[in-house]
Design an enzyme around this catalytic site. Sequence first.
Site, PDB file in Angstrom:
ATOM      1  N   GLY A 144      25.343  -4.347  42.990  1.00 27.73           N
ATOM      2  CA  GLY A 144      26.558  -4.376  42.505  1.00 27.73           C
ATOM      3  C   GLY A 144      26.459  -3.414  41.311  1.00 27.73           C
ATOM      4  O   GLY A 144      25.045  -3.148  40.778  1.00 27.73           O
ATOM      5  N   CYS A 145      27.434  -3.062  40.667  1.00 22.75           N
ATOM      6  CA  CYS A 145      27.359  -2.255  39.520  1.00 22.75           C
ATOM      7  C   CYS A 145      26.975  -2.769  38.276  1.00 22.75           C
ATOM      8  O   CYS A 145      25.809  -2.467  37.453  1.00 22.75           O
ATOM      9  CB  CYS A 145      28.707  -1.498  39.194  1.00 22.75           C
ATOM     10  SG  CYS A 145      29.981  -2.663  39.363  1.00 22.75           S
ATOM     11  N   TYR A 146      27.359  -3.956  37.952  1.00 20.90           N
ATOM     12  CA  TYR A 146      26.724  -4.633  36.733  1.00 20.90           C
ATOM     13  C   TYR A 146      25.486  -4.913  37.100  1.00 20.90           C
ATOM     14  O   TYR A 146      24.511  -4.905  35.969  1.00 20.90           O
ATOM     15  CB  TYR A 146      27.914  -6.092  36.508  1.00 20.90           C
ATOM     16  CG  TYR A 146      28.956  -5.742  35.902  1.00 20.90           C
ATOM     17  CD1 TYR A 146      29.131  -5.119  34.741  1.00 20.90           C
ATOM     18  CD2 TYR A 146      29.988  -6.165  36.525  1.00 20.90           C
ATOM     19  CE1 TYR A 146      30.064  -4.987  34.121  1.00 20.90           C
ATOM     20  CE2 TYR A 146      31.339  -5.940  35.816  1.00 20.90           C
ATOM     21  CZ  TYR A 146      31.442  -5.441  34.700  1.00 20.90           C
ATOM     22  OH  TYR A 146      32.658  -5.184  34.085  1.00 20.90           O
ATOM     23  N   SER A 149      23.111  -2.231  36.298  1.00 23.83           N
ATOM     24  CA  SER A 149      22.876  -2.190  34.680  1.00 23.83           C
ATOM     25  C   SER A 149      22.042  -2.945  34.171  1.00 23.83           C
ATOM     26  O   SER A 149      21.091  -2.623  33.209  1.00 23.83           O
ATOM     27  CB  SER A 149      24.278  -1.713  34.082  1.00 23.83           C
ATOM     28  OG  SER A 149      24.919  -2.970  33.964  1.00 23.83           O
TER      29      SER A 149
END
EC number: 1.2.1.38
Length: 339
Positions: A144-146, A149
Amino acid sequence: MIRAGIIGATGYTGLELVRLLKNHPEAKITYLSSRTYAGKKLEEVFPSTLENSILSEFDPEKVSKNCDVLFTALPAGASYDLVRELKGVKIIDLGADFRFDDPGVYREWYGKELSGYENIKRVYGLPELHREEIKNAQVVGNPGCYPTSVILALAPALKHNLVDPETILVDAKSGVSGAGRKEKVDYLFSEVNESLRPYNVAKHRHVPEMEQELGKISGKKVNVVFTPHLVPMTRGILSTIYVKTDKSLEEIHEAYLEFYRNEPFVHVLPMGIYPSTKWCYGSNHVFIGMQMEERTNTLILMSAIDNLVKGASGQAVQNMNIMFGLDETKGLEFTPIYP
């Protein structure tokens, strides 16, 4: 040439895959699927793609015949049953269906039972941590994107026991494209413009994904307190992370430089320089900065990514490159768009 197909080609991540694959020197798009726009040429719906391939309904026989790799850019729960129909095709799923080691965690957070999950060999597709496993993978669960990061920002500190993993506080801000291409009042221009708001507080589905991977890195139980925010921009994620430490900033910074020394897409900034989402706009690059709050022995980590590229489609292409024995930067060498 790698023959690549995309299911869900007209969502934001699907369109980003089209953009990246059209410019990839070792891949060509051989199959595009969209339930909403089946029968139309992609460029009829999205002229910017300059892609005249005709969109079709999902057809497993066509996929097996025409594709070496299939990207599934669908909402959580939509890819699992489709993928099980396919034989002889490598799968990179941009949803959540293949990210978890324990299907019970998926069931708890996503509300769906994945029958036969334990029989599918899958790899969590974060190249900086799982490169060797990805090389031989048949099914990759794209992160996932979060989580991308947050995990990349914390990995060196947890790997070398530089911070306390018991409670990790994450404050993250994302552009509106992270919500996907859907009709919803919350995402109208007049709702998001000149506005900043938290959402899914204490219940975001990316939390167990973060805890799973961070726990593997540290070898200990990790607790993440995560609050995401929607900000009035199209792309980008900036995550600010707070964690306790008894180490010096200099020692931690040096550990990060060493950990990511040979990583083509992860950039550890000099001390005192903090990342901006503008620096990675439209690219697969990650920027990590840090500072110490000495009064409370709190390490503050900051990471910036483009949620549609390193947070989704770019990372998927990076995984494809690794799976097919290519230089993982192929098709991703471009610099960010600025301003």
